[in-house]
Design a protein around this motif. Structure first.
Motif, PDB file in Angstrom:
ATOM      1  N   ARG B 119       0.860  -1.177   0.000  1.00  0.00           N
ATOM      2  CA  ARG B 119       0.000   0.000   0.000  1.00  0.00           C
ATOM      3  C   ARG B 119       0.897   1.227   0.000  1.00  0.00           C
ATOM      4  O   ARG B 119       2.039   1.158   0.458  1.00  0.00           O
ATOM      5  CB  ARG B 119      -0.904  -0.007   1.221  1.00  0.00           C
ATOM      6  N   GLU B 121       0.792   3.926   1.731  1.00  0.00           N
ATOM      7  CA  GLU B 121       1.083   4.412   3.083  1.00  0.00           C
ATOM      8  C   GLU B 121       1.478   5.884   3.103  1.00  0.00           C
ATOM      9  O   GLU B 121       2.320   6.296   3.883  1.00  0.00           O
ATOM     10  CB  GLU B 121       2.183   3.575   3.769  1.00  0.00           C
ATOM     11  N   LEU B 122       0.878   6.669   2.222  1.00  0.00           N
ATOM     12  CA  LEU B 122       1.128   8.113   2.274  1.00  0.00           C
ATOM     13  C   LEU B 122       0.409   8.662   3.505  1.00  0.00           C
ATOM     14  O   LEU B 122      -0.677   8.209   3.850  1.00  0.00           O
ATOM     15  CB  LEU B 122       0.601   8.781   1.005  1.00  0.00           C
ATOM     16  N   PHE B 123       1.034   9.625   4.171  1.00  0.00           N
ATOM     17  CA  PHE B 123       0.426  10.199   5.372  1.00  0.00           C
ATOM     18  C   PHE B 123      -0.594  11.247   4.950  1.00  0.00           C
ATOM     19  O   PHE B 123      -0.234  12.221   4.285  1.00  0.00           O
ATOM     20  CB  PHE B 123       1.489  10.838   6.276  1.00  0.00           C
ATOM     21  N   PRO B 124      -1.854  11.081   5.349  1.00  0.00           N
ATOM     22  CA  PRO B 124      -2.900  11.993   4.860  1.00  0.00           C
ATOM     23  C   PRO B 124      -2.730  13.427   5.344  1.00  0.00           C
ATOM     24  O   PRO B 124      -3.300  14.333   4.756  1.00  0.00           O
ATOM     25  CB  PRO B 124      -4.195  11.379   5.412  1.00  0.00           C
ATOM     26  N   TRP B 125      -1.951  13.648   6.414  1.00  0.00           N
ATOM     27  CA  TRP B 125      -1.820  15.013   6.923  1.00  0.00           C
ATOM     28  C   TRP B 125      -0.626  15.745   6.298  1.00  0.00           C
ATOM     29  O   TRP B 125      -0.361  16.884   6.614  1.00  0.00           O
ATOM     30  CB  TRP B 125      -1.691  15.011   8.450  1.00  0.00           C
ATOM     31  N   TYR B 164      -2.954  17.008  -1.252  1.00  0.00           N
ATOM     32  CA  TYR B 164      -2.901  15.959  -0.239  1.00  0.00           C
ATOM     33  C   TYR B 164      -3.186  14.616  -0.910  1.00  0.00           C
ATOM     34  O   TYR B 164      -3.869  14.566  -1.942  1.00  0.00           O
ATOM     35  CB  TYR B 164      -3.900  16.261   0.873  1.00  0.00           C
ATOM     36  N   ARG B 180       8.898   8.645  -3.273  1.00  0.00           N
ATOM     37  CA  ARG B 180       9.328   8.774  -1.878  1.00  0.00           C
ATOM     38  C   ARG B 180      10.498   7.822  -1.609  1.00  0.00           C
ATOM     39  O   ARG B 180      11.455   8.162  -0.927  1.00  0.00           O
ATOM     40  CB  ARG B 180       8.161   8.450  -0.942  1.00  0.00           C
TER      41      ARG B 180
END
Lengths: 271, 287
Positions: B119, B121-125, B164, B180
């Motif tokens: 997945r 796993e991008l950080f939503p914030w 985002y 990333r």
């Protein structure tokens, strides 16, 4: 937004209906409040209820004005507000710090968890006499009382949020060779902003409970003191006025936290 | 969205790098082949312990990954493919044997590995650019911003820097996840079923993208998948693992189709042959 651009008559009708419904609900909300006050006042005026026992809106207003004039209302409300805000901030800061400590150290968490659960189940008001003896009868005891009520639940709910951080994201941090501190700062804390805020929301209510309870037990000032004092000398006007002021203050503080929540959700969303 | 054609032509210009793609197992222990070994697994075994039992998950795995090679690992589900990647990146320590990167113990070379998970796993914030720079931040690498932004621009995500993750499609998010991983300039990419969460259409496209990106950035990559056709469409060689405890069953050399892009490979007559080969090897439980 999209809908207002090419709005069919049916859709306009639907939107109008929604708006009317919304207006009707708020009208009824305020109407209910006004109705209760009016009926209360009316019953007191015609003597159907004894306003010595029940007080009445006009007498509450008079008491409010006279308390404002001699400034004592501000003193009492100020004392209560101070105690509540201090215990609220302490509970939040220490609760989060303790939760971080427990998240950090598995052994500590496993050892302390049952103790915390038992402490959480204990009705904290039972600790009142102990706190008074240990801390002394005064503002300190009241703050400790409010802290006891809200701290444990803050620790438990925040820790729960910390432990439920997405495993995949933790693995990602592992693949970057992140240290435990980096995991905390970059992942666990930001992911739990919504959890911490909802703990704050619960805390606001609990801190008011704790403060008023504390003031019932020991105090020479504060809204809780006014209520108890008014009850003892049978001045129901004073009791009711203090209760109304308390109600407004608690609602305002809750609204502040709710606003904070809205801002935080905008930024941090749901993971 | 990306410029595969450009990438492929570039590759052709670089000439045939057949040597680097041949396994040292087959090339003998010639000096040239030795120099080309980037990652070496020597008799790697792993035993798990849990309450009920101890389980042998990996049984003396022994294979090499060459420099610049895209090595696939396929095997029945639950055979420990992911564990192999965790061991290469030193997240898990093998019970026996060792992993060497450039001839040095892998634990001392942790930072040369970049890991991409199933997945995104991008950080939503965090914004896309903050997400992409997360690895660099964690590894205290300064001045990665320009490089990361250049990668975003190059692979068609330049306009999304300040968005985002929720605002991006699944395929775009997966490319962000790859960037990333690339942003810390790892020498070795470890890809753990990175397309598993995508739908088939997106998957075909992203495979094409990712293959092109890996080849144009000239990375060594280890690619774990349960999807045989995906492995054939991307890899230079494929290690076939047996069911638990995993052993190396066969290493399949795909150098005959290595010049082709993933979608072209699927149309190659050799594709079916390779597929059947792997399929057979995955089927018979005993050699």
């Amino acid at each position: 937004m999209k809908n207002t651009l090419n709005c069919s008559p049916e859709h306009k009708k639907y939107l109008g209906k929604l708006k009317r419904k919304h207006i009707a609900v708020s009208a009824m909300r305020w109407g209910l409040l006004v109705l209760i006050i009016a009926v209360w006042e009316l019953l007191a005026r015609i003597g159907a209820i004894d306003s010595f026992i029940t007080s009445c809106p006009s007498r509450i207003w008079e008491t409010f004005i006279s308390l404002c004039e001699d400034g004592s209302l501000f003193t009492h409300a100020g004392v209560t507000l101070y105690e509540t805000v201090v215990s609220f901030l302490l509970a939040t800061v220490f609760g989060t710090l303790i939760a971080i400590g427990l998240w950090w150290c598995d052994t500590l968490r496993n050892v302390l968890e049952p103790h915390l659960v038992v402490l959480n189940a204990l009705p904290k008001i039972a600790l009142g006499p102990i706190i008074i003896i240990w801390v002394g009868a005064g503002t300190g005891a009241i703050i400790v009382m409010a802290l006891m009520i809200s701290l444990i639940i803050t620790v438990l709910s925040t820790l729960n949020g910390f432990m439920e951080v997405d495993k995949g994201k933790l693995t990602l941090m592992d693949t970057m060779n992140a240290t435990k501190f980096q995991k905390l700062v970059y992942l666990v804390l930001p992911a739990n902003v919504p959890t911490i805020i909802s703990a704050l929301k619960i805390n606001v209510g609990l801190c008011w409970v704790g403060t008023i309870m504390g003031e019932y037990l020991v105090s020479r000032a504060g809204l809780g003191y006014l209520i108890i004092y008014g009850g003892q000398v049978f001045r129901l006007d004073l009791v009711m006025t203090s209760t109304v002021v308390l109600c407004v203050l608690a609602a305002l503080m809750y609204a502040c936290v709710a606003l904070l929540e809205k801002l935080a959700y905008k930024k941090f969303g749901k993971a | 969205m990306t410029d595969f054609n450009f990438v492929r032509e570039n590759e052709k210009k670089n000439g045939d790098r057949n040597d680097s793609l041949r396994s040292p197992h087959f090339a003998g222990k010639g000096e040239k082949a030795e120099n080309n070994v980037h990652v070496r697994l020597e008799n790697v075994s792993l035993t798990y312990h849990d309450k009920t039992a101890e389980t042998l998950a990996l049984n003396s795995l022994d294979f090499d990954v060459c420099r610049g090679e895209l090595l696939g690992i396929v095997g029945p589900s639950g055979c420990g493919k992911t564990t192999v990647l965790s061991i290469i990146s030193s997240i898990i320590k093998p019970s026996e044997g060792s992993v060497l990167i450039d001839g040095i113990n892998a634990e001392e070379r942790r930072n040369v590995c970049g890991y991409m998970l199933q997945r995104d796993e991008l950080f939503p914030w965090l914004t896309i650019s903050q997400n992409v720079l997360l690895g660099a931040k964690v590894k205290h690498m300064k001045g990665r911003k320009d490089y990361a932004y250049a990668l975003l621009d190059k692979y068609g995500l330049g306009d999304f820097k300040n968005r985002y993750p929720q605002q991006l499609s699944g395929g775009m998010r997966q490319r962000v996840a790859l960037i990333r991983t690339l942003a810390t300039s790892p020498e070795i990419l470890l890809l753990d079923e990175p397309f598993g969460a995508l739908d088939f259409q997106t998957r075909l496209r992203v495979v094409e993208d990712v293959h092109a990106i890996i080849k144009s950035e000239k990375k060594t990559a280890v690619f774990v998948t349960h999807d045989i056709s995906e492995a054939i469409s991307m890899c230079d060689r494929i290690v076939i693992l047996s069911a638990r405890p995993a052993t190396v069953k066969k290493i399949l050399d795909l150098s005959a189709i290595k010049e082709l892009a993933p979608l072209e490979r699927r149309e190659s007559p050799l594709f079916q042959k390779y597929f059947e080969d792997i399929w057979k090897n995955l089927q018979n439980k005993k050699d």
